[in-house]
Design a protein around this motif. Structure first.
Motif, PDB file in Angstrom:
ATOM      1  N   LEU A 657       0.830  -1.211   0.000  1.00 55.54           N
ATOM      2  CA  LEU A 657       0.000   0.000   0.000  1.00 55.54           C
ATOM      3  C   LEU A 657       0.861   1.257   0.000  1.00 55.54           C
ATOM      4  CD1 LEU A 657      -2.912  -0.959   2.448  1.00 55.54           C
ATOM      5  CD2 LEU A 657      -3.011  -0.727  -0.044  1.00 55.54           C
ATOM      6  N   ASN A 658       2.024   1.183   0.646  1.00 51.18           N
ATOM      7  CA  ASN A 658       2.942   2.323   0.602  1.00 51.18           C
ATOM      8  C   ASN A 658       3.477   2.563  -0.809  1.00 51.18           C
ATOM      9  OD1 ASN A 658       2.960   3.399   3.207  1.00 51.18           O
ATOM     10  ND2 ASN A 658       4.377   1.853   3.961  1.00 51.18           N
ATOM     11  N   LYS A 659       3.679   1.468  -1.561  1.00 48.72           N
ATOM     12  CA  LYS A 659       4.183   1.590  -2.932  1.00 48.72           C
ATOM     13  C   LYS A 659       3.085   1.930  -3.932  1.00 48.72           C
ATOM     14  CE  LYS A 659       7.915  -1.786  -2.241  1.00 48.72           C
ATOM     15  NZ  LYS A 659       8.436  -3.129  -2.659  1.00 48.72           N
ATOM     16  N   PHE A 660       1.832   1.691  -3.545  1.00 48.52           N
ATOM     17  CA  PHE A 660       0.707   1.922  -4.451  1.00 48.52           C
ATOM     18  C   PHE A 660       0.676   3.388  -4.883  1.00 48.52           C
ATOM     19  CE2 PHE A 660      -3.990   2.685  -4.945  1.00 48.52           C
ATOM     20  CZ  PHE A 660      -4.135   1.948  -6.118  1.00 48.52           C
ATOM     21  N   GLN A 661       0.489   3.634  -6.171  1.00 50.41           N
ATOM     22  CA  GLN A 661       0.567   4.990  -6.721  1.00 50.41           C
ATOM     23  C   GLN A 661      -0.759   5.731  -6.682  1.00 50.41           C
ATOM     24  OE1 GLN A 661       2.154   4.111 -10.599  1.00 50.41           O
ATOM     25  NE2 GLN A 661       4.263   4.062  -9.880  1.00 50.41           N
ATOM     26  N   GLY A 662      -1.796   5.084  -6.119  1.00 50.04           N
ATOM     27  CA  GLY A 662      -3.079   5.746  -5.968  1.00 50.04           C
ATOM     28  C   GLY A 662      -3.339   6.106  -4.513  1.00 50.04           C
ATOM     29  N   GLY A 663      -4.558   6.575  -4.230  1.00 47.86           N
ATOM     30  CA  GLY A 663      -4.921   6.969  -2.875  1.00 47.86           C
ATOM     31  C   GLY A 663      -5.440   5.801  -2.063  1.00 47.86           C
ATOM     32  N   VAL A 664      -5.392   5.941  -0.731  1.00 42.71           N
ATOM     33  CA  VAL A 664      -5.851   4.883   0.171  1.00 42.71           C
ATOM     34  C   VAL A 664      -6.615   5.504   1.337  1.00 42.71           C
ATOM     35  CG1 VAL A 664      -5.204   2.999   1.719  1.00 42.71           C
ATOM     36  CG2 VAL A 664      -3.895   3.379  -0.383  1.00 42.71           C
ATOM     37  N   ILE A 665      -7.838   5.011   1.546  1.00 43.38           N
ATOM     38  CA  ILE A 665      -8.596   5.306   2.761  1.00 43.38           C
ATOM     39  C   ILE A 665      -8.976   3.965   3.372  1.00 43.38           C
ATOM     40  CG2 ILE A 665     -10.725   6.258   3.717  1.00 43.38           C
ATOM     41  CD1 ILE A 665     -10.723   8.352   1.554  1.00 43.38           C
ATOM     42  N   LEU A 666      -8.692   3.792   4.653  1.00 44.26           N
ATOM     43  CA  LEU A 666      -9.018   2.509   5.261  1.00 44.26           C
ATOM     44  C   LEU A 666      -9.601   2.690   6.654  1.00 44.26           C
ATOM     45  CD1 LEU A 666      -6.750   1.408   7.584  1.00 44.26           C
ATOM     46  CD2 LEU A 666      -5.310   1.428   5.577  1.00 44.26           C
ATOM     47  N   VAL A 667     -10.434   1.715   7.021  1.00 41.91           N
ATOM     48  CA  VAL A 667     -10.911   1.573   8.400  1.00 41.91           C
ATOM     49  C   VAL A 667     -10.192   0.364   8.966  1.00 41.91           C
ATOM     50  CG1 VAL A 667     -12.864   0.997   9.874  1.00 41.91           C
ATOM     51  CG2 VAL A 667     -13.172   2.585   7.982  1.00 41.91           C
ATOM     52  N   SER A 668      -9.468   0.556  10.063  1.00 41.55           N
ATOM     53  CA  SER A 668      -8.710  -0.556  10.635  1.00 41.55           C
ATOM     54  C   SER A 668      -8.519  -0.347  12.128  1.00 41.55           C
ATOM     55  CB  SER A 668      -7.339  -0.679   9.952  1.00 41.55           C
ATOM     56  OG  SER A 668      -6.585  -1.738  10.523  1.00 41.55           O
ATOM     57  N   HIS A 669      -8.370  -1.461  12.840  1.00 44.25           N
ATOM     58  CA  HIS A 669      -8.039  -1.417  14.263  1.00 44.25           C
ATOM     59  C   HIS A 669      -6.638  -1.940  14.507  1.00 44.25           C
ATOM     60  CE1 HIS A 669      -9.772  -5.501  13.597  1.00 44.25           C
ATOM     61  NE2 HIS A 669      -8.677  -5.830  14.254  1.00 44.25           N
ATOM     62  N   ASP A 670      -5.907  -2.273  13.418  1.00 37.19           N
ATOM     63  CA  ASP A 670      -4.570  -2.828  13.564  1.00 37.19           C
ATOM     64  C   ASP A 670      -3.550  -1.691  13.686  1.00 37.19           C
ATOM     65  OD1 ASP A 670      -1.868  -3.942  12.492  1.00 37.19           O
ATOM     66  OD2 ASP A 670      -3.056  -5.728  12.916  1.00 37.19           O
ATOM     67  N   GLU A 671      -3.021  -1.539  14.878  1.00 34.55           N
ATOM     68  CA  GLU A 671      -2.111  -0.425  15.158  1.00 34.55           C
ATOM     69  C   GLU A 671      -0.878  -0.476  14.271  1.00 34.55           C
ATOM     70  OE1 GLU A 671       0.456   1.295  18.956  1.00 34.55           O
ATOM     71  OE2 GLU A 671      -1.306   0.021  19.302  1.00 34.55           O
TER      72      GLU A 671
END
Length: 710
Positions: A657-671
């Motif tokens: 996901l860090n390398k992904f060239q698009g945007g990211v929105i996520l819901v997560s509880h994993d610190e």
């Protein structure tokens, strides 16, 4: 012509003696047991894969084909070799030495070794023969079956060696609450998950069970809970697996009911009071009063009067408001009923509490509360979790499942990683040192082999090699690598934006009053907040699945969103294989394209041909990610993507996901995932969405301050 033994040793130079004897024992049955190379593969393919995981499925099948050809030729020449397969024919060791053939197990190939495994394990051989016979019968009857070894309805089974001394002690009323399960095997269908494993749990310690997806962690918990793996009969076990059944019972009462001793005493107390009121004064009343006094004493001993407040504290910590604690259980969703099941387990305090991914059903606030609560857990805890921060906070010991064995390490997860890394380094150094010593001794033997004056010394060197312990090289777990399709088109801002959005399902209960948020192709945003504050609703508004009551959603005309929901895994067709699922979702493409997409998420080889129902939770999630990648999105919206993923896969997901060239929105509880990728935090609550400038560290501090003030 090469013999079967030569084919095996050349193809698998690191094969150990036991597996070599086992494979050759199966092949010694001759070609009458094998109609084709597929039969050979069915019999020994899985074993050969364990020997060398680097070999592809096609390479293993080619080796099986060569072995069948070798046995067929051996049968043709059976008259010349008195009916003995070429597998066992003599080898001219001098010629092999001259050709500088490779060594086996670090010894010169011409040496005579004293092998403790002089005969093939009969039980294994019988099982293999039974398996071959069953497959041939199914093939002759032309029944439609799934791929061999992975039946849809397969169930887990276990066997163990029972210590007679401990069994006698248990039957005599021994009261130790330590648990020892020794020398046990676990299989799921035809797949062996654990073999000769040992599990020792000391009363009062908290164990974290870790390992890759699909190795059998959840299966182990289920078999302990159902009694298939024997433990002392007086040890009370509770496995939090199924949600509470919804009925008219209030949430608080549902928790209190699980204390059967308290509930029984209170019931008897009520019955006795009713009888005393209904009877006239006399001897009967005196007896009833005496029994009532005994009940009051027992209730006082177990702090029965404090039970409602303790149950209320547990429910509040898991997110149940005062109003929710008075609601009927049938009014809650499945997720909240699972929380209720967890609350009942925490309240009842069994001798052994088994938790399987307890953080999957909780928000961050509830996870932090659970971490603090379990740190004071008084009995034995065995928890399967892929949340490394949770394990660091809770676990006193880590049990690592790998290579079909269980290995216990003292300390939390971070200490486990350091200890394991150092242990593997030392093992590798010992292996390399021994290999050098073996090579040095072997060189001496080769040099003076035909020197009569040195014959005694050569023999002593040979015996020295035989006595040296066999150290295996380090078996490194393969690195998890995920691969999303590249973004072909760069989009200019604004990409995705909400302006003064108001939303509600019921006008008297607004979820969002007026929110203003935006994201672009460089965004790495995590949405956090307690359950019920509108996180999933916000995602649906961003996706365009819900229209604002007031305000505007703006999205770029070329925006292609890839959405991963918590329910994507459940929506997969469990009767199909992963390849069939891909071909159904994206018809008209080649098998190579489907395999390439699945391979980018670790679903390769035979794994892609197994029914989805036989895959682990993490493997199913990978199939869902592969489907998502085939859409070639330029923006990801991910709702709890880490559920069921092991730690290595979560790390790999963060990297990709860090390398992904698009945007990211996520819901997560994993610190761990949040801190790896998210540069921005949106906090839902009180009808608003606030941006936390300090990121997750600041948000965690806010929650901890809330706990301190309560």
């Amino acid at each position: 012509m090469a013999t079967c033994s030569e084919i095996l040793t050349r193809s698998f130079p690191k094969i150990d003696t036991e597996l070599f004897q086992y494979v050759t024992g199966i092949l010694n049955g001759g070609t009458e047991d094998f109609n084709s190379s597929d039969d050979v593969y069915d019999a020994i393919g899985d074993v050969l894969k364990e020997v060398d995981e680097g070999k592809s499925d096609n390479e293993i099948r080619n080796i099986c084909k060569r072995l069948l050809n070798c046995m067929t030729l051996a049968d043709d020449f059976s008259d010349n070799v008195n009916g003995v397969l070429l597998l066992d024919t003599p080898v001219h060791l001098g010629e092999i030495a001259q050709k500088q053939e490779e060594t086996v197990h670090g010894h010169g190939i011409w040496m005579v070794q004293k092998d403790s495994y002089s005969v093939v394990d009969k039980k294994r051989l019988e099982k293999a023969e039974a398996k071959i016979k069953a497959k041939q019968e199914r093939r002759s009857q032309k029944e439609d079956t799934v791929k061999p070894g992975y039946s849809v309805g397969a169930e887990a089974s276990a066997s163990q060696v029972i210590d007679r001394k401990e069994a006698k002690l248990d039957s005599a009323g021994g009261k130790t609450r330590d648990i020892r399960i020794e020398d046990f095997d676990i299989a799921f269908g035809d797949k062996v998950l654990m073999k000769g494993a040992n599990l020792n749990l000391i009363y009062g310690r908290r164990y974290g069970l870790v390992g890759r997806n699909g190795l059998g962690k959840s299966t182990l918990l289920k078999l302990i809970a159902c009694g298939d793996l024997k433990i002392p009969s007086h040890v009370d076990i509770l496995h939090v697996e199924q949600e509470v059944v919804g009925d008219d019972t209030l949430a608080l009462d549902s928790v209190l009911e699980c204390d059967e001793v308290r509930a029984s005493l209170l019931k008897e107390e009520k019955e006795l009071n009713d009888k005393i009121q209904a009877t006239s004064p006399g001897s009967t009343e005196s007896c009833l009063s005496t029994r009532l006094s005994q009940i009051y004493t027992k209730l006082e001993d177990i702090d029965a009067d404090k039970a409602p407040s303790r149950a209320s504290v547990i429910l509040a910590g898991l997110g149940f408001s005062t109003h929710m604690q008075s609601q009927k259980t049938r009014e809650f969703s499945g997720g909240w009923r699972m929380r209720l099941a967890l609350a009942r387990a925490l309240f009842s305090r069994p001798d052994l509490l088994l938790l399987d991914e307890p953080t999957n059903m909780l928000d961050l606030k509830a996870i932090l509360w659970l971490e603090n609560y379990l740190q004071g857990w008084p009995t034995t805890l065995l928890v399967v979790s892929h949340d490394r921060n949770f394990l660091n906070a809770v676990a006193t010991d880590i049990i690592h499942l790998h290579s079909q064995k269980l290995e216990t390490y003292k300390g939390d997860y971070e200490l486990f990683v350091k200890t394991k890394t150092e242990k593997l380094k030392n093992q590798q150094r010992e292996y390399e040192s021994q290999m050098k010593e073996r090579e040095h001794i072997q060189a001496f033997i080769d040099r003076f082999r035909y020197n009569a004056n040195r014959a005694a010394l050569v023999q002593s060197k040979i015996k020295l090699l035989e006595r040296m312990p066999h150290i295996t090289p380090v078996e490194k777990e393969s690195e998890v690598i995920l691969r999303f399709a590249e973004v072909n088109e760069k989009l200019s801002p604004p990409i995705l934006q909400l302006d003064e959005v108001k939303f509600y399902y019921s006008e008297d209960k607004p979820i969002f009053n007026s929110i203003d948020v935006s994201a672009n192709l460089e965004s790495r945003i995590c949405i956090v907040g307690e359950n019920g504050t509108g996180k999933t609703t916000l995602l649906k508004i961003l996706l365009g699945d819900l229209s604002p009551v007031k305000g505007i959603r703006h999205a770029h005309r070329n925006l292609q969103i890839g959405y991963f929901s918590q329910h994507h895994v459940d929506q997969l067709d469990m009767d199909m294989t992963s390849l069939e699922v891909m071909s159904t979702k994206f018809p008209g493409k080649t098998v190579e394209m489907y395999r390439h997409a699945l391979g980018g998420f670790g679903i390769s080889g035979d794994l892609a041909l197994r029914p989805v129902s036989s895959l682990s939770g993490g493997q199913k999630s990978r199939v869902a990610f592969a489907i998502l990648s085939m859409l070639r999105p330029n923006f990801f919206i991910l709702d709890e993507p880490t559920n069921h993923l092991d730690m290595e896969t979560i790390e790999a997901l963060g990297k990709v996901l860090n390398k992904f060239q698009g945007g990211v929105i996520l819901v997560s509880h994993d610190e761990r995932l949040i801190t790896m990728i998210c540069k921005e935090l949106w906090v839902c609550g009180n009808g608003t969405v606030k941006r936390v400038e300090g990121g997750f560290a600041e948000y965690k501090q806010i929650l901890e301050e809330e706990f301190a003030s309560q």
